[in-house]
Design an enzyme around this catalytic site. Structure first.
Site, mmCIF file in Angstrom:
data_model
loop_
_atom_site.group_PDB
_atom_site.id
_atom_site.type_symbol
_atom_site.label_atom_id
_atom_site.label_comp_id
_atom_site.label_asym_id
_atom_site.label_seq_id
_atom_site.Cartn_x
_atom_site.Cartn_y
_atom_site.Cartn_z
ATOM 1 N N GLU A 1 0.851 -1.192 0.000
ATOM 2 C CA GLU A 1 0.000 0.000 0.000
ATOM 3 C C GLU A 1 0.882 1.235 0.000
ATOM 4 O O GLU A 1 1.986 1.208 0.536
ATOM 5 C CB GLU A 1 -0.873 0.041 1.268
ATOM 6 C CG GLU A 1 -1.901 -1.051 1.315
ATOM 7 C CD GLU A 1 -2.717 -1.014 2.607
ATOM 8 O OE1 GLU A 1 -2.891 0.079 3.187
ATOM 9 O OE2 GLU A 1 -3.171 -2.079 3.030
ATOM 10 N N LYS B 1 2.412 4.406 1.374
ATOM 11 C CA LYS B 1 2.603 4.854 2.755
ATOM 12 C C LYS B 1 2.349 6.359 2.781
ATOM 13 O O LYS B 1 3.131 7.130 2.239
ATOM 14 C CB LYS B 1 4.015 4.537 3.246
ATOM 15 C CG LYS B 1 4.230 4.882 4.699
ATOM 16 C CD LYS B 1 5.588 4.427 5.195
ATOM 17 C CE LYS B 1 5.735 4.603 6.693
ATOM 18 N NZ LYS B 1 5.334 5.890 7.220
ATOM 19 N N ARG C 1 -2.305 9.442 11.738
ATOM 20 C CA ARG C 1 -3.112 8.231 11.810
ATOM 21 C C ARG C 1 -4.408 8.531 12.567
ATOM 22 O O ARG C 1 -4.386 9.180 13.609
ATOM 23 C CB ARG C 1 -2.318 7.161 12.546
ATOM 24 C CG ARG C 1 -2.975 5.804 12.536
ATOM 25 C CD ARG C 1 -1.971 4.757 12.956
ATOM 26 N NE ARG C 1 -2.532 3.440 12.913
ATOM 27 C CZ ARG C 1 -1.783 2.343 12.865
ATOM 28 N NH1 ARG C 1 -0.467 2.434 12.834
ATOM 29 N NH2 ARG C 1 -2.337 1.143 12.839
ATOM 30 N N ARG D 1 -2.887 8.616 16.930
ATOM 31 C CA ARG D 1 -1.918 7.540 17.169
ATOM 32 C C ARG D 1 -1.676 7.344 18.664
ATOM 33 O O ARG D 1 -1.415 6.256 19.128
ATOM 34 C CB ARG D 1 -0.634 7.939 16.426
ATOM 35 C CG ARG D 1 0.649 7.295 16.834
ATOM 36 C CD ARG D 1 0.821 5.954 16.166
ATOM 37 N NE ARG D 1 2.182 5.448 16.279
ATOM 38 C CZ ARG D 1 2.698 4.930 17.383
ATOM 39 N NH1 ARG D 1 1.976 4.849 18.466
ATOM 40 N NH2 ARG D 1 3.949 4.493 17.394
ATOM 41 N N PHE E 1 -7.247 2.300 5.599
ATOM 42 C CA PHE E 1 -6.516 1.069 5.276
ATOM 43 C C PHE E 1 -6.938 -0.140 6.101
ATOM 44 O O PHE E 1 -6.459 -1.231 5.865
ATOM 45 C CB PHE E 1 -4.999 1.288 5.357
ATOM 46 C CG PHE E 1 -4.497 1.893 6.657
ATOM 47 C CD1 PHE E 1 -4.459 1.140 7.809
ATOM 48 C CD2 PHE E 1 -4.050 3.208 6.692
ATOM 49 C CE1 PHE E 1 -3.973 1.689 8.994
ATOM 50 C CE2 PHE E 1 -3.568 3.765 7.877
ATOM 51 C CZ PHE E 1 -3.537 2.994 9.028
ATOM 52 N N ARG F 1 4.422 -4.105 17.317
ATOM 53 C CA ARG F 1 5.229 -3.879 16.130
ATOM 54 C C ARG F 1 5.663 -5.256 15.640
ATOM 55 O O ARG F 1 6.360 -5.964 16.358
ATOM 56 C CB ARG F 1 6.444 -3.029 16.509
ATOM 57 C CG ARG F 1 7.185 -2.426 15.349
ATOM 58 C CD ARG F 1 8.309 -1.539 15.825
ATOM 59 N NE ARG F 1 7.849 -0.322 16.490
ATOM 60 C CZ ARG F 1 7.320 0.722 15.872
ATOM 61 N NH1 ARG F 1 7.174 0.715 14.563
ATOM 62 N NH2 ARG F 1 6.938 1.777 16.554
ATOM 63 N N LYS G 1 7.476 -1.621 6.559
ATOM 64 C CA LYS G 1 7.571 -0.400 5.749
ATOM 65 C C LYS G 1 8.833 -0.428 4.896
ATOM 66 O O LYS G 1 9.851 -1.003 5.276
ATOM 67 C CB LYS G 1 7.482 0.856 6.615
ATOM 68 C CG LYS G 1 8.496 0.958 7.696
ATOM 69 C CD LYS G 1 8.281 2.246 8.494
ATOM 70 C CE LYS G 1 9.013 2.160 9.812
ATOM 71 N NZ LYS G 1 9.021 3.379 10.565
HETATM 72 P P1 ATP Z 1 5.093 4.011 14.154
HETATM 73 O O1 ATP Z 1 3.706 4.543 13.986
HETATM 74 O O2 ATP Z 1 5.321 2.700 13.466
HETATM 75 O O3 ATP Z 1 5.652 4.086 15.531
HETATM 76 P P2 ATP Z 1 5.878 6.296 12.725
HETATM 77 O O4 ATP Z 1 4.735 7.050 13.282
HETATM 78 O O5 ATP Z 1 7.228 6.925 12.712
HETATM 79 O O6 ATP Z 1 6.079 4.939 13.436
HETATM 80 P P3 ATP Z 1 6.222 4.862 10.444
HETATM 81 O O7 ATP Z 1 6.793 3.708 11.191
HETATM 82 O O8 ATP Z 1 7.111 5.610 9.540
HETATM 83 O O9 ATP Z 1 5.473 5.880 11.341
HETATM 84 O O10 ATP Z 1 5.006 4.284 9.642
HETATM 85 C C1 ATP Z 1 3.898 3.708 10.235
HETATM 86 C C2 ATP Z 1 2.771 4.687 10.132
HETATM 87 O O11 ATP Z 1 2.486 4.949 8.760
HETATM 88 C C3 ATP Z 1 1.449 4.202 10.663
HETATM 89 O O12 ATP Z 1 1.361 4.359 12.057
HETATM 90 C C4 ATP Z 1 0.449 5.057 9.916
HETATM 91 O O13 ATP Z 1 0.254 6.261 10.625
HETATM 92 C C5 ATP Z 1 1.166 5.423 8.632
HETATM 93 N N1 ATP Z 1 0.600 4.848 7.398
HETATM 94 C C6 ATP Z 1 0.595 5.491 6.228
HETATM 95 N N2 ATP Z 1 0.056 4.752 5.263
HETATM 96 C C7 ATP Z 1 -0.312 3.587 5.829
HETATM 97 C C8 ATP Z 1 -0.912 2.396 5.321
HETATM 98 N N3 ATP Z 1 -1.250 2.271 4.043
HETATM 99 N N4 ATP Z 1 -1.107 1.386 6.202
HETATM 100 C C9 ATP Z 1 -0.765 1.508 7.498
HETATM 101 N N5 ATP Z 1 -0.195 2.604 8.016
HETATM 102 C C10 ATP Z 1 0.044 3.637 7.198
#
Ligand code: ATP
Length: 584
Positions: free
Chosen positions: A250, A252, A257, A272, A343, A418, A424
């Site tokens: 998907e 990103k 979130r 989040r 998603f 996690r 990712k």
């Molecule tokens: P995390 O939320 O994993 O602690 P983070 O906030 O730094 O870390 P990343 O790890 O870079 O974010 O990526 C995960 C986040 O990406 C998810 O929490 C969500 O907010 C976002 N995201 C974007 N697109 C999607 C998708 N298609 N499916 C799931 N999450 C997505």
């Protein structure tokens, strides 16, 4: 029989005195098993320095000057003297502990404090609003201080000041609950219950009242946010295919979130961090009302700012303007329009979907949502063809995405975890650079020359979920523009503490220390072994830790993350291993 507040604070003192997770667990078990089950939820919240889980939005923070005033009229000590005590001790709780000694003679008629009474007054303090509320808050605090011992005063004041952090990680609380009320085998089920209810107090009370059999009652509820499922990272598509085989990719999206709980008469949006952000996004609420075809459901997605003319995504900062905003909502809505890319679907019309496969959840999401301008489904490609994914990856970048997330087709939704079911894949990885990391500010070095009067560098740490402590990984002095740099001391002032926080593990000396609260996004060039930094000490090499090389602030304050949501030491080790693999 009501429970004495003194019993709680004695345990807090013991917990504060030890950095060892096992000893902390023992003290917590002693506490949890000694209080009546019906108040265990309150005991857990008080121990976390809260009144309720964050998603209730009940904040206990009382302004420092009101606390000082209250201490003045409770103890008869002048304001100046209290302020001097505060400067000497560097902590308002310790200052209160000292000051309250003065009131001893007058307290002959003290009525010993109970947990119920302390919690009750705290709640009233949090609820007081409008004219006269400041006086009421001070009166409620004074009532407690009048009847408190010195030690009780320390923790009462720490709690109302919002600085009651005795350093217990959620996982330590869960360990203690398992020892106190269940068999070892059910520990993971307790963690799951917490991930679904996001409320340790409620889980604790359930266990104390009903034992482990109570865990069967823990299900998703509309209006109660669930802890988010999180991703791991890998640096090549080959490795992703090796792990997942044919899978879903998907886009990103780079936004915020959002977890939406939709019922016939209400929609709640959670961030989040599980804060209720419904009021900040009225446009998302009405768009969901328009698009959602079911009766009730829980769906998840990313809210991304978009240029409505070109359809391209705007930088994430645009949506962060919307968070925390309470005034001019309409203006913000027009200036920073967002589109929600859904998603996942966790609940639909009475059915919990957590244990269903991604494929099935996605089907249900598709059937429950009619796409419109403001609500879309995330763009997805199911394949095992690497070239196809490479093209898809480029498309994601072209419209302003951050890369891709690969998802295992047969995976359930594992809340609060996690794991390798979601991986990712970002552009930086392919270039052999480390991913951005979200680090906690724990200290600062004084600036010199051009930076005199502000900080020269910040001491940054990763979170170690194993022992609930923060381990340093770098000094950060690059990536700040002049305006940000000048504003940093003010921004960090409320977190300043006189000495290193007991939860911080650092071999470096800093000129200023902060309670671990504020999270920043940092990009480095590499992860290296370090004789100084304490993250992953002895893990990769005896007598060394891991550090981030050439760290640079990306400009993003991660306000959507609490310190325990920062990048973990375990992730840093994984990133190091990934990087070494790419090199070889
Ligand atoms: P995390 O939320 O994993 O602690 P983070 O906030 O730094 O870390 P990343 O790890 O870079 O974010 O990526 C995960 C986040 O990406 C998810 O929490 C969500 O907010 C976002 N995201 C974007 N697109 C999607 C998708 N298609 N499916 C799931 N999450 C997505």
């Amino acid at each position: 029989m009501e429970t004495a507040y003194e019993d709680l604070v004695r345990v807090y003192e013991k917990i504060e005195g030890t950095p060892k997770r096992l000893e902390m667990t023992d003290h917590l078990v002693e506490l949890f098993t000694s209080v009546p089950p019906e108040i265990l939820d309150k005991v857990v919240y008080l121990t976390q320095g809260k009144l309720l889980p964050d998603f209730y939005g009940k904040e206990l923070g009382l302004a420092g000057k009101l606390i000082v005033k209250t201490l003045t009229f409770t103890t008869g000590i002048g304001e100046e003297e209290i302020l001097t005590l505060l400067r000497e001790k560097g902590d308002i709780g310790l200052a209160a502990q000292e000051a309250i000694e003065n009131k001893k003679q007058t307290a002959l008629f003290a009525n010993p404090l109970t947990v119920e009474r302390v919690y009750g007054n705290f709640m009233k303090i949090a609820d007081a609003s409008g004219s006269g509320s400041q006086d009421l808050k001070m009166k409620l605090l004074a009532e407690l201080l009048h009847d408190s011992t010195q030690l009780e005063a320390k923790y009462i004041v720490k709690s109302v000041a919002g600085s009651m952090r005795i350093g217990i990680a959620d996982l330590t609380m869960i360990d203690a609950l398992a020892v106190a009320f269940a068999t070892k085998e059910r520990r993971d089920d307790i963690e799951r219950a917490y991930n679904v209810w996001s409320d340790l107090g409620r889980v604790a009370k359930l266990l104390a009242e009903e034992g482990e059999a109570g865990l069967e009652k823990v299900h998703l509820e509309l209006g109660t946010p669930i802890r988010a499922m999180l991703c791991e990272r890998l640096s090549s598509l080959d490795e992703i295919f090796e792990k997942l085989g044919e899978c879903a990719f998907e886009y990103k999206y780079d936004g915020l979130r959002i977890q939406a709980h939709i019922s016939e008469d209400e929609i709640n949006l959670f961030s989040r961090r599980l804060e209720d952000v419904t009021e900040q996004f009225p446009d998302i609420v009405s768009a969901l009302r328009e698009s959602f075809r079911g009766k009730e459901g829980i769906v998840e997605g990313e809210a991304v700012p978009v240029n409505m003319v070109t359809g391209k995504f705007l930088p994430f900062q645009e949506v962060s303007h919307r968070r925390g905003r309470i005034h001019d909502l309409e203006k913000a809505e027009k200036e920073y329009p967002v589109r929600l890319f859904l998603f996942d679907c966790l609940h639909l019309d009475g059915e919990d979907l957590l244990d269903e496969t991604l494929t099935d959840r996605r089907k249900k999401l598709g059937s429950a949502v009619e796409e419109g301008d403001d609500v879309r489904l995330s763009t997805m490609l199911v394949t095992e063809n690497k070239e196809e994914v490479e093209g898809f990856f480029q498309e994601s970048l072209e419209i302003g995405g951050e890369g891709l997330i690969a998802k295992a087709l047969d995976s359930p939704y594992v809340a609060g975890t996690r794991g390798w079911n979601w991986i990712k894949f970002k552009k930086e990885y392919e270039e052999g650079m480390v991913d951005t990391v979200d680090l906690v500010i724990v200290g600062a070095l004084a600036g010199r020359g051009r930076r005199a009067g502000t900080y020269g560098a910040l001491l940054m740490a990763a979170y170690d979920a194993e022992d609930g402590r923060y381990k340093t990984v770098c000094k950060l002095g690059t990536g700040f523009d002049d305006i940000t740099l000048a504003a940093i001391p003010d921004r960090l002032e409320e977190h300043k503490i006189p000495a290193k926080d007991p939860k911080v593990v650092s071999n470096m000396k800093a000129d200023f220390w902060f309670s671990p609260e504020v999270v920043l996004e940092v990009l480095g060039t590499e992860i290296t072994r370090s004789p100084v930094h304490t993250a992953a000490w002895d893990v990769v090499e005896k007598g060394a830790g891991l550090a981030i090389r050439f760290p640079r602030f990306t400009g993003r304050w991660r306000e959507d993350k609490g310190p325990e949501d920062a990048t973990t030491v375990k992730e840093i080790v994984e990133m190091y291993e990934q990087q070494e693999k790419v090199k070889s």
